[in-house]
Design an enzyme around this catalytic site. Structure first.
Site, PDB file in Angstrom:
ATOM      1  N   GLY A 174     126.085 -29.892  33.501  1.00 41.38           N
ATOM      2  CA  GLY A 174     125.127 -31.027  33.138  1.00 41.38           C
ATOM      3  C   GLY A 174     125.055 -31.331  31.711  1.00 41.38           C
ATOM      4  O   GLY A 174     124.697 -30.801  30.936  1.00 41.38           O
ATOM      5  N   THR A 227     120.799 -35.521  29.177  1.00 45.60           N
ATOM      6  CA  THR A 227     119.842 -35.871  28.112  1.00 45.60           C
ATOM      7  C   THR A 227     119.906 -34.403  27.406  1.00 45.60           C
ATOM      8  O   THR A 227     120.180 -34.242  26.113  1.00 45.60           O
ATOM      9  CB  THR A 227     118.564 -36.436  28.321  1.00 45.60           C
ATOM     10  OG1 THR A 227     118.748 -37.530  28.850  1.00 45.60           O
ATOM     11  CG2 THR A 227     117.835 -36.324  26.965  1.00 45.60           C
ATOM     12  N   LYS A 231     104.831 -25.703  35.487  1.00 43.13           N
ATOM     13  CA  LYS A 231     104.820 -25.004  34.161  1.00 43.13           C
ATOM     14  C   LYS A 231     103.727 -23.994  34.240  1.00 43.13           C
ATOM     15  O   LYS A 231     104.038 -22.729  33.865  1.00 43.13           O
ATOM     16  CB  LYS A 231     104.623 -25.968  32.934  1.00 43.13           C
ATOM     17  CG  LYS A 231     105.805 -27.069  32.738  1.00 43.13           C
ATOM     18  CD  LYS A 231     105.529 -28.126  31.865  1.00 43.13           C
ATOM     19  CE  LYS A 231     106.552 -29.159  31.755  1.00 43.13           C
ATOM     20  NZ  LYS A 231     106.412 -30.224  30.981  1.00 43.13           N
ATOM     21  N   GLY A 291     110.785 -45.466  27.733  1.00 45.06           N
ATOM     22  CA  GLY A 291     111.425 -44.356  27.896  1.00 45.06           C
ATOM     23  C   GLY A 291     110.642 -43.175  28.047  1.00 45.06           C
ATOM     24  O   GLY A 291     110.909 -42.056  28.229  1.00 45.06           O
ATOM     25  N   GLY A 339     121.512 -31.558  28.089  1.00 50.38           N
ATOM     26  CA  GLY A 339     122.908 -30.973  28.141  1.00 50.38           C
ATOM     27  C   GLY A 339     123.632 -31.483  26.698  1.00 50.38           C
ATOM     28  O   GLY A 339     124.156 -30.577  26.048  1.00 50.38           O
TER      29      GLY A 339
END
Length: 435
Positions: A10, A13, A204, A186, A15
């Site tokens: 991957g 972003t 999480k 974004g 990676g």
């Protein structure tokens, strides 16, 4: 000395953030580790070429090329989602590769399977980036706080939700408008469901609870509510009570059972979490030995998350060089001591509440509503009624003393069934101390 060779699945972003971190920090890492950490191979079906600084890195569209590469020591999975990420991680483990991931969704659902496979194959799993982005929360919990019985976990763990609530609070902008703006900038995904409905935060919390308590906590164990129904009206009333609304993850340890919940919460302005704003995250632990600990920073982003992934790569690389694999158990507790959790039923929880009831402004309405609260043993601390013209719906806001969740749900159901109530009642829990 042996080089530590990394295979990356991957090159999106995070990676590319990891690759850039390893490239920019190459000399510094070599001075700290004692050998070179090399990005050897990248697998990505959407990438046809890598930036020129990675000219020596092999590029493939088949992740199997990485698993079968005998030179690769550590496989980093950064594609996200359940499949094929789960299959890739298990395949890497089966082939004797150490694995690193930022995939909180995968670990909160299939973590037990992945960690048990790693133990069986004597390899390590690094997952620092799965919680808190660049904040070293996993390492702090499983190593820095290892001598503590964790009494509670509380935190703001989703930057998108926190950004939205911050702008709603500071600027009075409605949820839909802030969300649209966040998507354009974004800060929010095109499909923001996981962020605004609390699911990402629940992923999480499941991971943190597993480490904190030595119990395999699954996503389904966590009661989850989001922020999409929060309005500027609620935020203004929160201000009147001296609070800010935050999307909180909360777990408290009751020895034989543990709380596991994510929901909007009115946090008093005096509490440190009330002052965590924008896209920032903060995770608060209470330990029986250390007391209160707060970790704060950016919870997402290309470089902060890349930093956390790189930290796992370095940790595992050091262990490889010292022949000390699994010196620190992945979940802090030794595998044989990790069991099943007992989750506190939501119906048994108690605390103060904020209620916003929308009803017609007619004589006797407030008296009727007060009677229903009394019927369910919910003591009223204060009432605010914004009166307008007769027969117009008005907001009746009630701040309760500590009340039982089961009684609260029954009370709301009876109130909402009244002919004079024109909208469903809004209920928001109010944060008290950690006890």
């Amino acid at each position: 000395m042996k080089k530590i060779q990394v295979g990356l699945i991957g090159f999106g972003t995070v990676g590319s953030g990891l690759a850039q971190t390893l490239y920019e920090q190459k000399e510094r890492l070599q001075r700290k580790v004692g050998t070179e950490i090399v990005l050897t191979q990248v697998a990505d079906i959407m990438t046809d070429s890598l930036p020129e600084q990675f000219a020596g890195v092999k590029l493939t569209k088949d992740a199997g090329d990485i698993f079968s590469n005998p030179d690769i020591d550590i496989v980093v999975e950064l594609i996200g989602g359940m499949e094929p990420a789960r299959t890739f991680m298990l395949e890497a483990i089966k082939n004797g590769k150490h694995v690193v991931t930022a995939n909180k969704a995968l670990l909160s659902v299939h973590g037990k399977e992945i960690f048990e496979a790693a133990v069986a194959n004597n390899v390590e799993v690094g997952f620092e980036a799965s919680v808190g982005g660049g904040i070293p929360v996993i390492k702090s919990l499983k190593e820095g706080l290892v001598a503590n019985r964790i009494e509670s976990i509380m935190g703001i763990m989703n930057g998108t939700a926190n950004y939205i609530l911050t702008r709603m609070t500071d600027e009075g902008v409605p949820f839909d408008e802030v969300l649209k703006d966040a998507q354009e900038q974004g800060f929010a995904e095109a499909d923001p469901t996981y962020d605004v409905e609390g699911i990402d935060t629940a992923h999480k919390l499941a991971i943190l609870m597993t480490i904190a308590y030595g119990k395999h906590v699954h996503l389904d164990d966590i009661n989850t509510e989001g922020i999409s129904n929060i309005t500027p009206v609620d935020i203004e009333f929160a201000k009147e009570f001296g609070c800010r609304i935050k999307l909180l993850a909360i777990s408290r340890n009751h020895d034989t059972h543990v709380e596991a919940r994510v929901h909007p919460t009115m946090v008093p302005n005096s509490h440190m979490l009330a002052n965590i704003n924008g896209a920032y995250n903060a995770i608060h632990f209470t330990g029986d030995t250390v007391g209160n600990v707060l970790l704060y920073g950016l919870g997402a982003g290309m470089m902060p998350t890349g930093s956390a992934v790189a930290a796992d790569v370095v940790d595992i690389g050091r262990n490889i060089l010292c022949n000390s694999i699994n010196r620190v158990p992945a979940l802090s507790y030794l595998p044989q001591h990790i069991g099943k959790p007992t989750i506190t039923p939501m119906s048994e929880l108690s605390g103060p509440y904020y209620f916003r009831i929308t009803a017609l402004d007619k004589p006797g309405v407030l008296s009727t509503i007060s009677g229903i609260f009394s019927k369910y043993n919910i003591s009223i601390k204060s009432v605010i009624q914004k009166s307008r013209h007769e027969l117009d719906p008005v907001a009746i806001v009630i701040h309760s003393h500590v009340a039982n969740e089961d009684s609260v749900q029954k009370c709301i159901a009876e109130i909402d069934a009244l002919d004079v109530c024109t909208e469903n009642t809004v209920k928001i829990r109010i944060l008290t101390d950690n006890k």
